[in-house]
Design a protein around this motif. Structure first.
Motif, PDB file in Angstrom:
ATOM      1  N   GLY A  45      12.528 -50.472 -38.471  1.00 58.10           N
ATOM      2  CA  GLY A  45      13.690 -49.895 -38.235  1.00 58.10           C
ATOM      3  C   GLY A  45      14.767 -50.161 -39.015  1.00 58.10           C
ATOM      4  N   LEU A  46      15.142 -51.547 -38.912  1.00 55.72           N
ATOM      5  CA  LEU A  46      16.281 -52.193 -39.791  1.00 55.72           C
ATOM      6  C   LEU A  46      16.145 -51.605 -41.112  1.00 55.72           C
ATOM      7  CD1 LEU A  46      18.951 -53.819 -39.588  1.00 55.72           C
ATOM      8  CD2 LEU A  46      17.376 -55.874 -39.888  1.00 55.72           C
ATOM      9  N   LEU A  47      15.095 -52.130 -41.943  1.00 54.52           N
ATOM     10  CA  LEU A  47      15.149 -51.911 -43.339  1.00 54.52           C
ATOM     11  C   LEU A  47      15.105 -50.609 -43.772  1.00 54.52           C
ATOM     12  CD1 LEU A  47      12.183 -54.644 -44.202  1.00 54.52           C
ATOM     13  CD2 LEU A  47      14.747 -54.584 -44.477  1.00 54.52           C
ATOM     14  N   LEU A  48      14.391 -49.571 -42.905  1.00 58.69           N
ATOM     15  CA  LEU A  48      14.551 -48.124 -43.211  1.00 58.69           C
ATOM     16  C   LEU A  48      15.887 -47.557 -43.013  1.00 58.69           C
ATOM     17  CD1 LEU A  48      12.753 -45.614 -43.832  1.00 58.69           C
ATOM     18  CD2 LEU A  48      12.741 -45.309 -41.367  1.00 58.69           C
ATOM     19  N   GLY A  49      16.637 -48.096 -42.150  1.00 60.37           N
ATOM     20  CA  GLY A  49      18.085 -47.654 -41.929  1.00 60.37           C
ATOM     21  C   GLY A  49      18.809 -48.019 -43.141  1.00 60.37           C
ATOM     22  N   MET A  50      18.888 -49.396 -43.390  1.00 58.31           N
ATOM     23  CA  MET A  50      19.403 -49.870 -44.429  1.00 58.31           C
ATOM     24  C   MET A  50      19.129 -49.052 -46.071  1.00 58.31           C
ATOM     25  SD  MET A  50      19.321 -54.005 -43.769  1.00 58.31           S
ATOM     26  CE  MET A  50      20.492 -54.404 -44.915  1.00 58.31           C
ATOM     27  N   ALA A  51      17.771 -48.694 -46.185  1.00 59.87           N
ATOM     28  CA  ALA A  51      17.534 -47.928 -47.250  1.00 59.87           C
ATOM     29  C   ALA A  51      18.002 -46.481 -47.071  1.00 59.87           C
ATOM     30  CB  ALA A  51      16.205 -47.920 -47.321  1.00 59.87           C
ATOM     31  N   SER A  52      18.564 -46.140 -46.076  1.00 68.81           N
ATOM     32  CA  SER A  52      19.064 -44.893 -45.765  1.00 68.81           C
ATOM     33  C   SER A  52      20.523 -44.784 -46.317  1.00 68.81           C
ATOM     34  CB  SER A  52      19.224 -44.505 -44.223  1.00 68.81           C
ATOM     35  OG  SER A  52      17.949 -44.226 -43.910  1.00 68.81           O
ATOM     36  N   ALA A  53      21.041 -45.919 -46.593  1.00 72.95           N
ATOM     37  CA  ALA A  53      22.698 -45.895 -47.456  1.00 72.95           C
ATOM     38  C   ALA A  53      22.266 -45.134 -48.761  1.00 72.95           C
ATOM     39  CB  ALA A  53      23.096 -47.082 -47.462  1.00 72.95           C
ATOM     40  N   LEU A  54      21.123 -45.053 -49.236  1.00 72.35           N
ATOM     41  CA  LEU A  54      20.841 -44.603 -50.712  1.00 72.35           C
ATOM     42  C   LEU A  54      20.865 -42.862 -50.355  1.00 72.35           C
ATOM     43  CD1 LEU A  54      17.897 -46.769 -52.159  1.00 72.35           C
ATOM     44  CD2 LEU A  54      20.294 -46.480 -52.614  1.00 72.35           C
ATOM     45  N   GLU A  55      20.693 -42.505 -49.137  1.00 69.97           N
ATOM     46  CA  GLU A  55      20.666 -40.925 -49.090  1.00 69.97           C
ATOM     47  C   GLU A  55      22.065 -40.568 -49.234  1.00 69.97           C
ATOM     48  OE1 GLU A  55      18.456 -39.732 -45.370  1.00 69.97           O
ATOM     49  OE2 GLU A  55      16.596 -40.763 -45.923  1.00 69.97           O
ATOM     50  N   THR A  56      22.990 -41.107 -48.797  1.00 71.16           N
ATOM     51  CA  THR A  56      24.356 -40.926 -48.582  1.00 71.16           C
ATOM     52  C   THR A  56      25.010 -41.148 -50.303  1.00 71.16           C
ATOM     53  OG1 THR A  56      24.884 -41.801 -46.604  1.00 71.16           O
ATOM     54  CG2 THR A  56      26.848 -41.293 -47.909  1.00 71.16           C
ATOM     55  N   LEU A  57      24.733 -42.176 -50.742  1.00 69.71           N
ATOM     56  CA  LEU A  57      25.188 -42.490 -52.277  1.00 69.71           C
ATOM     57  C   LEU A  57      24.432 -41.811 -53.322  1.00 69.71           C
ATOM     58  CD1 LEU A  57      25.572 -46.334 -51.682  1.00 69.71           C
ATOM     59  CD2 LEU A  57      27.415 -44.574 -51.578  1.00 69.71           C
ATOM     60  N   CYS A  58      23.094 -41.898 -53.119  1.00 67.98           N
ATOM     61  CA  CYS A  58      22.267 -41.115 -54.311  1.00 67.98           C
ATOM     62  C   CYS A  58      22.451 -39.622 -53.913  1.00 67.98           C
ATOM     63  CB  CYS A  58      20.966 -41.600 -54.232  1.00 67.98           C
ATOM     64  SG  CYS A  58      20.560 -43.181 -54.876  1.00 67.98           S
ATOM     65  N   GLY A  59      22.357 -39.076 -52.888  1.00 74.94           N
ATOM     66  CA  GLY A  59      22.401 -37.835 -52.658  1.00 74.94           C
ATOM     67  C   GLY A  59      23.887 -37.208 -53.085  1.00 74.94           C
ATOM     68  N   GLN A  60      25.025 -37.921 -52.614  1.00 79.37           N
ATOM     69  CA  GLN A  60      26.086 -37.439 -53.210  1.00 79.37           C
ATOM     70  C   GLN A  60      26.634 -37.509 -54.700  1.00 79.37           C
ATOM     71  OE1 GLN A  60      29.147 -39.157 -50.797  1.00 79.37           O
ATOM     72  NE2 GLN A  60      28.640 -38.208 -48.916  1.00 79.37           N
ATOM     73  N   ALA A  61      25.859 -38.466 -55.186  1.00 79.19           N
ATOM     74  CA  ALA A  61      26.338 -38.837 -56.585  1.00 79.19           C
ATOM     75  C   ALA A  61      25.501 -37.741 -57.481  1.00 79.19           C
ATOM     76  CB  ALA A  61      25.625 -40.233 -57.047  1.00 79.19           C
ATOM     77  N   PHE A  62      24.189 -37.225 -56.924  1.00 82.15           N
ATOM     78  CA  PHE A  62      23.486 -36.515 -57.771  1.00 82.15           C
ATOM     79  C   PHE A  62      23.816 -35.139 -57.552  1.00 82.15           C
ATOM     80  CE2 PHE A  62      19.677 -33.307 -57.796  1.00 82.15           C
ATOM     81  CZ  PHE A  62      18.894 -33.971 -59.072  1.00 82.15           C
ATOM     82  N   GLY A  63      24.563 -34.724 -56.349  1.00 78.61           N
ATOM     83  CA  GLY A  63      25.352 -33.389 -56.179  1.00 78.61           C
ATOM     84  C   GLY A  63      26.403 -33.406 -57.387  1.00 78.61           C
ATOM     85  N   ALA A  64      27.164 -34.809 -57.369  1.00 77.30           N
ATOM     86  CA  ALA A  64      28.389 -34.660 -58.334  1.00 77.30           C
ATOM     87  C   ALA A  64      27.899 -34.829 -59.677  1.00 77.30           C
ATOM     88  CB  ALA A  64      29.139 -35.928 -57.977  1.00 77.30           C
ATOM     89  N   LYS A  65      26.405 -35.037 -60.066  1.00 68.17           N
ATOM     90  CA  LYS A  65      25.962 -34.957 -61.404  1.00 68.17           C
ATOM     91  C   LYS A  65      26.524 -36.392 -61.916  1.00 68.17           C
ATOM     92  CE  LYS A  65      25.845 -30.007 -62.256  1.00 68.17           C
ATOM     93  NZ  LYS A  65      26.085 -28.992 -62.969  1.00 68.17           N
ATOM     94  N   LYS A  66      26.556 -37.608 -61.171  1.00 64.83           N
ATOM     95  CA  LYS A  66      26.714 -38.918 -61.610  1.00 64.83           C
ATOM     96  C   LYS A  66      25.412 -39.561 -61.726  1.00 64.83           C
ATOM     97  CE  LYS A  66      31.355 -38.594 -61.782  1.00 64.83           C
ATOM     98  NZ  LYS A  66      32.122 -38.636 -62.853  1.00 64.83           N
ATOM     99  N   TYR A  67      24.658 -38.968 -62.445  1.00 62.26           N
ATOM    100  CA  TYR A  67      22.758 -39.517 -62.424  1.00 62.26           C
ATOM    101  C   TYR A  67      22.748 -40.917 -62.750  1.00 62.26           C
ATOM    102  CZ  TYR A  67      22.491 -34.380 -62.764  1.00 62.26           C
ATOM    103  OH  TYR A  67      22.626 -33.045 -62.498  1.00 62.26           O
ATOM    104  N   TYR A  68      23.421 -41.550 -63.664  1.00 66.20           N
ATOM    105  CA  TYR A  68      22.997 -42.844 -64.056  1.00 66.20           C
ATOM    106  C   TYR A  68      23.322 -43.877 -62.778  1.00 66.20           C
ATOM    107  CZ  TYR A  68      24.474 -47.520 -65.557  1.00 66.20           C
ATOM    108  OH  TYR A  68      24.635 -49.000 -65.839  1.00 66.20           O
TER     109      TYR A  68
END
Length: 480
Positions: free
Chosen positions: A89-112
């Motif tokens: 639960g802890l590690l899955l939750g910590m990895a979920s930070a990527l859903e915020t950061l990667c999701g918003q970066a992908f939407g903004a086309k900051k792919y790198y």
């Protein structure tokens, strides 16, 4: 007469125009629902399959252990649900930070930046795995301290030590999955999960039945299969599957780590408080009279609940990606509409499973155990299982909205208050003071904690200013 006639002539076109507008509006809404549903299911469909396949590895392991004996079933259940469940639960939750950061970066086309974010997550989660290692090494004394029977605690501790490689696989697997998911490469995740599941079935048969390795053999199978899954995802990423978002290892991954730790910690606390909640239920049940039967019955219910929960968790992931993508692109109304469609769809599916549990409550436990006492105990708990599944069809989706929007820290406080300051005390009161046993503990935790938390998330989501959230998301992308 002529003026009345003119009035009548003007009324009819106005009425026709009004009716035509309504029809166009209805068609437009239907089309929007269809388009959003396709976008959602493009993520959710493969996510459901991959999550069900991954969780099935644990269920298959539990089923093999259950046919070895009641003690073996209790040991593998405690090791999987409490020891592994604690850091899962802890590690899955910590990895979920990527859903915020990667999701918003992908939407903004900051792919790198997606590849950089994933490497930061690997570093943070690997360090966290090292810090959590004593929980595996000293599982037996910890379980004894929590009131588990000595034979169950000793065997569970042995199994936990053999699961250490599984523990470290989470640090790499979870970020890889969210990295791929955020850029809509969900079919890759599904195919890798299928391959790992087939491998798991084969090695379970080989280690447990052919090689007679017993309950330790069941633990080894999980290590093997989860690393197959992890390496499969990494091979796709490293061998050219993500040319825009993966350009190799970068020293930039070591910069801004403290900010990343804080966001990951908020995500981890948010999700692990939910994940640990029902794990604590199993520990509390271990302190009841006739604990082995009670733990076996509850573990079976939790396994069925966890199996079905993979569907809402897929919606959690899908909603997080859709909301983050829309907010990253500056489309607040799109994020709101994605939330509505996801919640309604998941709730309908939850109602279907609620009905199935009610109708087939007598047959639920047959796959896990042939013990008559365990079967009867599971039958009594079926109604609570059905209502848990129904509530879980809504709550994880709203948590997905929180992840997509970056509200993790707020939801962590809500979870702490609802689950641990309300739910657990009410469950303990029902279980011991009112002598309702495991049914009282579980009912108190459902209606005292989960229901209140879900209601609060519904209110927060309904009152959200989505245009303001879109502005915040654009600022976050620029800042990170």
């Amino acid at each position: 007469m002529s003026s009345n006639g003119a009035l009548e002539e003007t009324k009819v076109p106005l009425l026709e125009h009004s009716a035509g507008e309504r029809e166009d509006s209805e068609q437009n809404l239907t089309r929007r629902v269809w388009i959003e549903s396709k976008k959602l299911w493009y993520i959710v469909g493969p996510a459901i399959f991959s999550r069900v396949a991954s969780y099935s590895m644990f269920v298959i392991t539990q089923a093999f252990a259950g046919h070895l004996g009641d003690l073996e079933l209790a040991a593998i259940s405690i090791a999987s649900n409490v020891i592994v469940g604690f850091d899962f639960g802890l590690l899955l939750g910590m990895a979920s930070a990527l859903e915020t950061l990667c999701g918003q970066a992908f939407g903004a086309k900051k792919y790198y930046m997606l590849g950089v974010y994933m490497q930061r997550s690997w570093i943070v989660l690997f360090i966290c795995c090292i810090l959590l290692l004593p929980f595996y090494l000293f599982a037996s004394p910890v379980l004894l301290l929590l009131g588990q029977p000595s034979d169950v605690a000793e065997l569970s501790g042995t199994v936990a030590v053999w699961m250490i490689p599984l523990h470290f696989s989470f640090a790499f697997q979870f970020p890889l999955q969210r990295f791929l998911q955020s850029q809509l490469k969900t079919m890759v995740i599904a195919w890798a999960s299928l391959a790992a599941l087939l491998v798991h079935i084969f090695v379970s048969w080989l280690f447990v039945y052919r090689m007679q390795l017993g309950v330790v053999g069941t633990a080894i199978t999980l290590n093997f299969s989860w690393w197959v899954l992890t390496l499969g995802h990494y091979a796709y990423v490293a061998w050219g599957g993500c040319p825009l978002t993966w350009t190799g290892f970068s020293t930039e991954a070591f910069s801004g780590l403290w900010k990343f730790v804080k966001l990951s910690a908020a995500s981890g606390v948010m999700l692990c408080l939910e994940n640990w909640y029902y794990k604590i239920l199993i520990v509390m049940t271990g302190n009841l009279p006739n604990a082995k039967i009670a733990v076996d019955a509850l573990s079976i219910c939790m396994s069925i609940n966890g199996w079905e929960l993979m569907i809402p968790l897929a919606f959690f992931a899908g909603t997080g990606v859709r909301v983050a993508n829309e907010l990253g692109a500056g489309n607040g109304k799109g994020a709101k509409f994605a939330t509505i469609i996801s919640v309604l769809t998941s709730t309908i599916i939850g109602l279907v499973f609620w009905l199935l549990i009610i109708l087939f409550h007598n047959e639920l436990a047959l796959i896990f155990s042939s013990s008559e006492a365990v079967l009867q105990a599971v039958n009594k708990l079926a109604v609570l299982l059905a209502f848990t599944i129904l509530l879980n069809s809504v709550q994880p989706v709203l948590s997905g909205v929180a992840v997509g929007s970056g509200w993790q820290s707020y939801v962590a406080y809500i979870n702490l208050g609802c689950y641990y300051l309300i739910g657990l005390p009410v469950g303990a009161l029902m279980g011991w003071v009112f002598h309702q046993g495991v049914m009282g503990i579980w009912a108190g935790m459902i209606f005292g904690g989960t229901a209140i938390q879900t209601l609060i998330l519904v209110i927060i989501t309904m009152r959200c200013d989505w245009d303001e959230e879109a502005k915040k998301a654009r600022n976050h992308v620029s800042k990170w």
